[in-house]
Design a protein around this motif. Structure first.
Motif, PDB file in Angstrom:
ATOM      1  N   TYR A 278       0.814  -1.205   0.000  1.00 27.92           N
ATOM      2  CA  TYR A 278       0.000   0.000   0.000  1.00 27.92           C
ATOM      3  C   TYR A 278       0.853   1.263   0.000  1.00 27.92           C
ATOM      4  CZ  TYR A 278       0.635   1.334   4.916  1.00 27.92           C
ATOM      5  OH  TYR A 278       1.151   1.776   6.112  1.00 27.92           O
ATOM      6  N   LYS A 281       1.226   2.312  -3.419  1.00 29.07           N
ATOM      7  CA  LYS A 281      -0.018   2.912  -3.905  1.00 29.07           C
ATOM      8  C   LYS A 281      -0.203   4.327  -3.360  1.00 29.07           C
ATOM      9  CE  LYS A 281      -2.221  -1.470  -4.845  1.00 29.07           C
ATOM     10  NZ  LYS A 281      -0.915  -2.098  -5.037  1.00 29.07           N
ATOM     11  N   ARG A 431      -8.084   1.575  -4.731  1.00 29.51           N
ATOM     12  CA  ARG A 431      -7.238   0.473  -5.186  1.00 29.51           C
ATOM     13  C   ARG A 431      -7.073  -0.501  -4.034  1.00 29.51           C
ATOM     14  NH1 ARG A 431      -1.695   2.385  -7.774  1.00 29.51           N
ATOM     15  NH2 ARG A 431      -1.665   0.185  -8.362  1.00 29.51           N
ATOM     16  N   THR A 433      -4.680  -4.011  -2.551  1.00 29.91           N
ATOM     17  CA  THR A 433      -3.354  -4.605  -2.699  1.00 29.91           C
ATOM     18  C   THR A 433      -3.401  -6.066  -3.129  1.00 29.91           C
ATOM     19  OG1 THR A 433      -3.346  -5.129  -0.326  1.00 29.91           O
ATOM     20  CG2 THR A 433      -2.297  -3.066  -1.014  1.00 29.91           C
ATOM     21  N   ARG A 454      -6.102   1.515 -12.923  1.00 30.97           N
ATOM     22  CA  ARG A 454      -5.719   0.887 -11.660  1.00 30.97           C
ATOM     23  C   ARG A 454      -6.721   1.182 -10.549  1.00 30.97           C
ATOM     24  NH1 ARG A 454       0.181   3.384 -11.095  1.00 30.97           N
ATOM     25  NH2 ARG A 454      -1.116   5.217 -11.563  1.00 30.97           N
ATOM     26  N   TYR A 455      -7.505   2.235 -10.707  1.00 27.28           N
ATOM     27  CA  TYR A 455      -8.470   2.638  -9.687  1.00 27.28           C
ATOM     28  C   TYR A 455      -9.866   2.175 -10.070  1.00 27.28           C
ATOM     29  CZ  TYR A 455      -4.766   5.617  -7.854  1.00 27.28           C
ATOM     30  OH  TYR A 455      -3.590   6.073  -7.320  1.00 27.28           O
TER      31      TYR A 455
END
Length: 499
Positions: A278, A281, A431, A433, A454-455
C-alpha cells in the motif's frame, strides 16, 4: 489502657491501608487487562466491554462471598489469607495469558475477548471484592456505628480505585511495562498479608503462604527466559500511553515496527526500502495531483509515507499521537522529517495551514481509531485541504476481484468508508493490494480524477452504513477482517511476541 488503644489504632490503620490497596489493585488490573488483551484483540469496544462486564460480575460475587464468609468466620487471618490468594492468581496471569488468549482466539473477537477476560481476571477480582465487606464486618463494634464504619471503608476503597487508575494510566504502564506492573500489583498485597501473619506471631502460616508465591514467581521467570529464546531480535520495546511499541529485526533481513502485535511497516534493510504494497499505492496517488506541493500525513508508523513523499519534493507535515512511535521511527528507520505530536483530527480542526493532499494511515495495533473515519472527521480534514485537494485513506479490509480484475467484492467496512467519503467528496476511487485481507487505498476529492485503470469505483451489493460520530459501528463492521488479520499475524509470529 494505652497499649490497647495503640493496638486498636494500628488495626484500624492497617484495615484502611488494606482496603485502599485492594481498591487500587482492582482498577489497575482492569486497566492493565486491556494491554494484556490488546496483542490478540486490539483496543476495541469488545475488549473493554468484556473487561468491564467480567469485573462487575466478579466484584458482585466477591462482595456477596465476602459478606457470607465474614459472618461465619470474622477473622483477620481469613481476610489476609484471601488477599494472599488473590496475589497468587495475579502472578499466574503472565504464565497463563498467552495460552488462554490463543485458545480463546478460536471464538472470534467478541466471545474470545469475553472468554479470555473471564479466565484471566475473574479469580483475582472476585477475591479482591471480598475485602471491603469483610473489612466492614471486622470493623463493626456495635450497630450504632455501622453506617460510619461501612461508609468510611468504602470511601477509602474508592479513593484507592482513583489512585490506582491515575497511577496505572498516567505513570506506571509507560514506565514499568506489563510484566513488572503485574509483579508489583501481586507483591504489595502479598506483603500486607505476610506482614499481618508475622506481626501476630503466625510464622508457620506466613511460610506456608510464601512457598507457592516463590514457586509461581520462579515459573514466571522461567517463562520469560523461554520467550527470549527466539529467532528474532527485538531491538526496541516500550509501553506507551497507547500501545506496546516494538521494533523487530528478522533473520530474513527485514525490520518491522509492531503496535501491540500488528506489524505496521516492513523495511528491507538490505535494499533500504519499505516493502508494504500500500506504500507504493500511496506514492502513486501523488500522480493524481501533479501540482501538489504540501501534504498532511496523519499516522507516522516508521516514516515510510514521509520518505516517499519527500523524495518527490513534497513538503510533508506528519501528525502522530504516540511519542514512542516517533522515537522508534527516528532511531531505527532513519526518519528525520517534521512531526506534530497529537491527534490527527484535532490538528486538522485547529491548524490554519492548508494542504494540497492529506494521507490518512492511522492504526493502533489491529484497530483503526474509529473517530478518524467518520463523516465529521472527513469534513474536518477536507477543510484543511486547498480547493481540489485529495484525501488518501488506507483501510485494512477484505476484498476480491474476478479473474479480469473488473468486479470488486468488498467487506462491510470498506463499503462503509467509501459511502462515508462520498457524503463529503464528489469523487471517490479505490485500489486494493490483493485478494483476501489487504489494504484499500481510497482517494477522495471534489475535483474529477484522471482516467486510470488501476483505480475502481465501489459497486455496492447492499446499502452501506455511513459512519458518523453519533452512529459509528466500525468495530462491528471490521470484526471479521480483524479476526483474519490477527490469525495471519499469529501464524507468522507464534508466541514470540506475546507475554
Amino acid at each position: 489502657m494505652k497499649k490497647t488503644i495503640t493496638k486498636q489504632g494500628f488495626i484500624r490503620f492497617y484495615t484502611y491501608l488494606t482496603v485502599f490497596t485492594a481498591g487500587a489493585v482492582i482498577l489497575m488490573l482492569e486497566i492493565l487487562g486491556s494491554r494484556i488483551m490488546a496483542p490478540y484483540y486490539g483496543n476495541t469496544i469488545y475488549v473493554w466491554s468484556s473487561l468491564i462486564s467480567v469485573a462487575m460480575l466478579a466484584l458482585a460475587a466477591g462482595y456477596f462471598l465476602g459478606g457470607w464468609i465474614a459472618d461465619r468466620r470474622p477473622s483477620y487471618s481469613v481476610l489476609y489469607g484471601v488477599i494472599f490468594l488473590a496475589s497468587l492468581f495475579m502472578l499466574l496471569i503472565p504464565v497463563m495469558s498467552s495460552q488462554v488468549l490463543m485458545a480463546a482466539n478460536k471464538l472470534g473477537p467478541r466471545y474470545g475477548a469475553f472468554f479470555g477476560a473471564a479466565v484471566l481476571f475473574t479469580a483475582p477480582l472476585l477475591l479482591l471484592g471480598v475485602v471491603s465487606p469483610f473489612a466492614v464486618r471486622l470493623s463493626l463494634k456495635n450497630i450504632e456505628g455501622a453506617g460510619m464504619a461501612a461508609g468510611s471503608l468504602y470511601s477509602v476503597s474508592t479513593i484507592g480505585c482513583f489512585c490506582g487508575a491515575i497511577l496505572a494510566g498516567f505513570y506506571l504502564i509507560p514506565v514499568m511495562g506489563i510484566s513488572k506492573m503485574i509483579i508489583m500489583m501481586a507483591v504489595f498485597p502479598a506483603l500486607l498479608s505476610l506482614a499481618w501473619f508475622l506481626i501476630n506471631g503466625k510464622r508457620k502460616a506466613a511460610v506456608a503462604l510464601l512457598i507457592p508465591f516463590v514457586f509461581i514467581s520462579a515459573v514466571n521467570a522461567a517463562n520469560e527466559m523461554y520467550l527470549k529464546k527466539r529467532d528474532i531480535s527485538v531491538i526496541f520495546d516500550t509501553e506507551s500511553m497507547y500501545s506496546r511499541v516494538r521494533v523487530v529485526d528478522f533473520a530474513s533481513g527485514y525490520r518491522g515496527i509492531f503496535l501491540d502485535n500488528a506489524m505496521q511497516t516492513a523495511y528491507n534493510k538490505r535494499e533500504g526500502r519499505f516493502d508494504l504494497g500500500y506504500i507504493v499505492k500511496f506514492e502513486e496517488a501523488v500522480e493524481l495531483l501533479p501540482g501538489a506541493k504540501t501534504v498532511l500525513s496523519i499516522g507516522l508508523g516508521a516514516g515510510a509515507i514521509d520518505r516517499i513523499l519527500r523524495r518527490k519534493g513534497l513538503d510533508v507535515d506528519n501528525v502522530e499521537i504516540d511519542e514512542a512511535v516517533v522515537t522508534a521511527a527516528r532511531e531505527y528507520f532513519g526518519f528525520d522529517g517534521n512531526v506534530i505530536i497529537g491527534d490527527g483530527r484535532h490538528y486538522a480542526r485547529t491548524t490554519e495551514k492548508r494542504y494540497d493532499m492529506a494521507f490518512l494511515d492511522a492504526f493502533n495495533g489491529f484497530s483503526i481509531p474509529s473517530h478518524i473515519i467518520t463523516k465529521e472527521a472527513f469534513e474536518t480534514i477536507k477543510i484543511s485541504l486547498n480547493e481540489g485537494g485529495i484525501l488518501v485513506v488506507n483501510v485494512v479490509g477484505t476484498g476480491y476481484t474476478n479473474r479480469n480484475g473488473e468486479d470488486f467484492t468488498f467487506d462491510r467496512l470498506v463499503s462503509a468508508v467509501d459511502a462515508t467519503l462520498r457524503e463529503v467528496f464528489d469523487n471517490v476511487i479505490v485500489r486494493m493490494t490483493g485478494h483476501g485481507v489487504g489494504n484499500f487505498v481510497f482517494c477522495a476529492s471534489d475535483s474529477a480524477f484522471p482516467e486510470d485503470s488501476r483505480y475502481k469505483a465501489v459497486d455496492y451489493r447492499s446499502s452501506p452504513v455511513v459512519l458518523t460520530d453519533d452512529h459509528n459501528p466500525a468495530e462491528f463492521l471490521k470484526s471479521i477482517t480483524i479476526e483474519e488479520w490477527r490469525d495471519i499475524e499469529i501464524r507468522r509470529s507464534g508466541d514470540r511476541f506475546f507475554m
